[in-house]
Design a protein around this motif. Structure first.
Motif, PDB file in Angstrom:
ATOM      1  N   UNK A 174      -2.849 -17.168  -9.463  1.00 46.75           N
ATOM      2  CA  UNK A 174      -3.938 -16.548 -10.216  1.00 46.75           C
ATOM      3  C   UNK A 174      -4.657 -15.476  -9.404  1.00 46.75           C
ATOM      4  N   UNK A 175      -4.554 -15.531  -8.078  1.00 48.15           N
ATOM      5  CA  UNK A 175      -5.288 -14.624  -7.195  1.00 48.15           C
ATOM      6  C   UNK A 175      -4.976 -13.147  -7.443  1.00 48.15           C
ATOM      7  N   UNK A 176      -3.705 -12.721  -7.606  1.00 50.95           N
ATOM      8  CA  UNK A 176      -3.444 -11.285  -7.815  1.00 50.95           C
ATOM      9  C   UNK A 176      -4.118 -10.698  -9.043  1.00 50.95           C
ATOM     10  N   UNK A 177      -4.448 -11.536 -10.016  1.00 52.32           N
ATOM     11  CA  UNK A 177      -5.077 -11.045 -11.240  1.00 52.32           C
ATOM     12  C   UNK A 177      -6.434 -10.400 -10.963  1.00 52.32           C
ATOM     13  N   UNK A 178      -7.117 -10.849  -9.907  1.00 56.26           N
ATOM     14  CA  UNK A 178      -8.449 -10.333  -9.590  1.00 56.26           C
ATOM     15  C   UNK A 178      -8.396  -9.050  -8.764  1.00 56.26           C
ATOM     16  N   UNK A 179      -7.232  -8.638  -8.323  1.00 56.64           N
ATOM     17  CA  UNK A 179      -7.105  -7.435  -7.511  1.00 56.64           C
ATOM     18  C   UNK A 179      -6.800  -6.235  -8.396  1.00 56.64           C
ATOM     19  N   UNK A 180      -7.414  -5.106  -8.079  1.00 56.96           N
ATOM     20  CA  UNK A 180      -7.165  -3.884  -8.851  1.00 56.96           C
ATOM     21  C   UNK A 180      -5.810  -3.299  -8.465  1.00 56.96           C
ATOM     22  N   UNK A 181      -5.323  -2.391  -9.328  1.00 55.43           N
ATOM     23  CA  UNK A 181      -4.044  -1.763  -9.053  1.00 55.43           C
ATOM     24  C   UNK A 181      -4.121  -0.807  -7.864  1.00 55.43           C
ATOM     25  N   UNK A 182      -5.305  -0.340  -7.529  1.00 55.74           N
ATOM     26  CA  UNK A 182      -5.445   0.493  -6.341  1.00 55.74           C
ATOM     27  C   UNK A 182      -5.131  -0.322  -5.087  1.00 55.74           C
ATOM     28  N   UNK A 183      -5.673  -1.542  -5.034  1.00 55.32           N
ATOM     29  CA  UNK A 183      -5.408  -2.419  -3.886  1.00 55.32           C
ATOM     30  C   UNK A 183      -3.955  -2.869  -3.886  1.00 55.32           C
ATOM     31  N   UNK A 184      -3.474  -3.311  -5.055  1.00 55.95           N
ATOM     32  CA  UNK A 184      -2.091  -3.775  -5.130  1.00 55.95           C
ATOM     33  C   UNK A 184      -1.104  -2.641  -4.882  1.00 55.95           C
ATOM     34  N   UNK A 185      -1.467  -1.436  -5.332  1.00 57.49           N
ATOM     35  CA  UNK A 185      -0.582  -0.295  -5.086  1.00 57.49           C
ATOM     36  C   UNK A 185      -0.407  -0.015  -3.606  1.00 57.49           C
ATOM     37  N   UNK A 186      -1.477  -0.134  -2.836  1.00 56.02           N
ATOM     38  CA  UNK A 186      -1.379   0.054  -1.391  1.00 56.02           C
ATOM     39  C   UNK A 186      -0.528  -1.033  -0.752  1.00 56.02           C
ATOM     40  N   UNK A 187      -0.682  -2.272  -1.226  1.00 58.00           N
ATOM     41  CA  UNK A 187       0.127  -3.380  -0.697  1.00 58.00           C
ATOM     42  C   UNK A 187       1.604  -3.155  -0.998  1.00 58.00           C
ATOM     43  N   UNK A 188       1.901  -2.738  -2.243  1.00 56.45           N
ATOM     44  CA  UNK A 188       3.292  -2.499  -2.630  1.00 56.45           C
ATOM     45  C   UNK A 188       3.888  -1.356  -1.826  1.00 56.45           C
ATOM     46  N   UNK A 189       3.089  -0.303  -1.586  1.00 54.33           N
ATOM     47  CA  UNK A 189       3.596   0.823  -0.800  1.00 54.33           C
ATOM     48  C   UNK A 189       3.886   0.402   0.636  1.00 54.33           C
ATOM     49  N   UNK A 190       3.040  -0.443   1.204  1.00 53.53           N
ATOM     50  CA  UNK A 190       3.274  -0.916   2.562  1.00 53.53           C
ATOM     51  C   UNK A 190       4.508  -1.811   2.649  1.00 53.53           C
ATOM     52  N   UNK A 191       4.870  -2.441   1.537  1.00 47.13           N
ATOM     53  CA  UNK A 191       6.034  -3.324   1.528  1.00 47.13           C
ATOM     54  C   UNK A 191       7.321  -2.591   1.186  1.00 47.13           C
ATOM     55  N   UNK A 192       7.254  -1.657   0.199  1.00 47.68           N
ATOM     56  CA  UNK A 192       8.476  -1.035  -0.320  1.00 47.68           C
ATOM     57  C   UNK A 192       8.575   0.458  -0.021  1.00 47.68           C
ATOM     58  N   UNK A 193       7.666   1.007   0.795  1.00 49.48           N
ATOM     59  CA  UNK A 193       7.801   2.401   1.201  1.00 49.48           C
ATOM     60  C   UNK A 193       9.000   2.616   2.108  1.00 49.48           C
ATOM     61  N   UNK A 194       9.211   3.843   2.505  1.00 48.02           N
ATOM     62  CA  UNK A 194      10.376   4.162   3.350  1.00 48.02           C
ATOM     63  C   UNK A 194      10.346   3.401   4.668  1.00 48.02           C
ATOM     64  N   UNK A 195       9.143   3.108   5.174  1.00 45.56           N
ATOM     65  CA  UNK A 195       8.998   2.337   6.403  1.00 45.56           C
ATOM     66  C   UNK A 195       8.330   0.986   6.131  1.00 45.56           C
ATOM     67  N   UNK A 196       8.430   0.536   4.887  1.00 45.65           N
ATOM     68  CA  UNK A 196       7.816  -0.735   4.525  1.00 45.65           C
ATOM     69  C   UNK A 196       8.552  -1.927   5.093  1.00 45.65           C
ATOM     70  N   UNK A 197       7.865  -3.049   5.160  1.00 41.24           N
ATOM     71  CA  UNK A 197       8.456  -4.250   5.767  1.00 41.24           C
ATOM     72  C   UNK A 197       9.652  -4.755   4.971  1.00 41.24           C
ATOM     73  N   UNK A 198       9.540  -4.776   3.657  1.00 43.20           N
ATOM     74  CA  UNK A 198      10.651  -5.263   2.830  1.00 43.20           C
ATOM     75  C   UNK A 198      11.822  -4.285   2.890  1.00 43.20           C
ATOM     76  N   UNK A 199      11.538  -2.992   2.890  1.00 43.92           N
ATOM     77  CA  UNK A 199      12.603  -1.984   2.965  1.00 43.92           C
ATOM     78  C   UNK A 199      13.382  -2.106   4.264  1.00 43.92           C
ATOM     79  N   UNK A 200      12.673  -2.269   5.381  1.00 43.11           N
ATOM     80  CA  UNK A 200      13.343  -2.409   6.675  1.00 43.11           C
ATOM     81  C   UNK A 200      14.129  -3.713   6.756  1.00 43.11           C
ATOM     82  N   UNK A 201      13.584  -4.783   6.144  1.00 47.76           N
ATOM     83  CA  UNK A 201      14.297  -6.064   6.145  1.00 47.76           C
ATOM     84  C   UNK A 201      15.606  -5.964   5.384  1.00 47.76           C
ATOM     85  N   UNK A 202      15.578  -5.328   4.228  1.00 52.81           N
ATOM     86  CA  UNK A 202      16.800  -5.153   3.448  1.00 52.81           C
ATOM     87  C   UNK A 202      17.773  -4.208   4.150  1.00 52.81           C
TER      88      UNK A 202
END
Length: 335
Positions: A151-179
């Motif tokens: 339920x926690x992500x529901x309280x976060x705005x898309x601006x905050x979540x967008x930054x989190x997603x970019x840090x994970x799936x950007x060109x140098x993101x953690x998930x991108x480097x892991x894959x």
């Protein structure tokens, strides 16, 4: 002596009769007075309820009904600030015709339908399944912990979540480097298909917790005696879920289904505006982003109003149509 006793007896009988008459006549009055008092209690305490509901009603009127006067912008020839909405010259259906001449308009409509339909049909059953699974958990602290986490992500705005997603799936993101170490290349923000997949998945991650809580709340209204009777008849947990739990939450399921299908043209403006970029415009450009660009960035208020009005009318028709079908097929309706 006998006469004296007789007179005293008669006087005593008259006193008893008078007392009985007084009690009989006063009883209805007391009862009536009590009823009158009971009727007054809700009236004396109901003003607080009206005050509470006045705020949301005022909010709806101010932000949902008052702006409807701006619909006239879609029918003016040209909007002049000095003349105002009602003083600007009438233009008829000019801007609705212009709307169909927008470059790549059909691709934009297709992108909107594709993203919205994937969000609806993929995101709709998951909260139901998760709520049924949580309902079967016996440990309260584990159940509460899982509810809080989803339920926690529901309280976060898309601006905050967008930054989190970019840090994970950007060109140098953690998930991108892991894959990348696993030999899998991710180009979420440059590949249109991967971007759409990420949009649908992140929307599901953010919103399904709220729907799960709604379904769990509806599960508490199911009569526990039904489960006890089914258990006595030899029904296991699976049959109880099929024949008691699912029918018990079906009204809420149908309500969400009607509302979700009514928003089929709402592909998520805030989410896409925060996340998309020119590399994925061909797959991520939707009706709402076009309305934003033309109305805010290019000052074409007439055209953007015509597009928004068309989308709103289509959504209204879908809500009414789905409600009619639901009433005939399942006997559940919203209005």
């Amino acid at each position: 002596m006998h006469k004296t006793n007789t007179a005293e007896g008669e006087e005593r009988m008259e006193e008893l009769n008078q007392e009985t008459t007084v009690q009989t006549s006063s009883a209805p009055k007391e009862k009536g007075a009590k009823r009158k008092t009971l009727r007054k209690r809700p009236r004396s305490g109901s003003w607080q309820l009206y005050v509470m509901i006045a705020v949301p009603i005022a909010f709806i009127i101010l932000f949902s009904y008052v702006p409807m006067a701006g619909i006239r912008l879609a029918f003016v020839e040209k909007f002049y600030v000095k003349k105002g909405i009602w003083g600007s010259p009438w233009g008829g259906l000019k801007w609705f015709k212009e709307m169909m001449l927008i470059p790549d308009i059909w691709q934009i409509i297709g992108n909107t339908l594709a993203i919205a339909c994937m969000k609806v049909f993929i995101g709709f059953p998951i909260p139901v399944i998760v709520s049924l699974l949580l309902n079967e958990m016996h440990s309260k602290w584990q159940k509460k912990t899982i509810q809080t986490l989803i339920y926690l992500p529901y309280f976060l705005s898309w601006v905050v979540l967008g930054n989190i997603i970019f840090q994970m799936f950007g060109s140098q993101g953690s998930v991108t480097l892991l894959f990348a170490r696993m030999g899998i290349k991710l180009d979420v923000f440059t590949n249109g298909n991967q971007f759409v997949t990420m949009i649908v998945a992140s929307d599901l991650w953010k919103g399904f917790g709220f729907s799960t809580v709604v379904y769990l709340a509806s599960l508490t209204n199911i009569d526990k005696g039904l489960y006890e009777a089914a258990e006595i008849d030899g029904a296991g947990r699976f049959k109880q879920t099929i024949h008691i739990t699912i029918p018990g939450i079906m009204p809420i399921v149908m309500l969400n289904a009607i509302l979700n299908l009514g928003n089929v043209l709402n592909a998520g403006f805030e989410q896409i505006l925060v996340l998309y970029n020119p590399f994925v415009y061909d797959k991520a450009e939707i009706i709402d982003t076009i309305v934003y660009k033309m109305g805010i960035l290019q000052n074409q208020e007439e055209l953007s109003t015509a597009i928004g009005l068309t989308k709103g009318l289509i959504n209204a028709v879908l809500v009414i149509g789905v409600n009619v079908v639901s009433t005939k097929v399942t006997d559940y309706r919203v209005f």
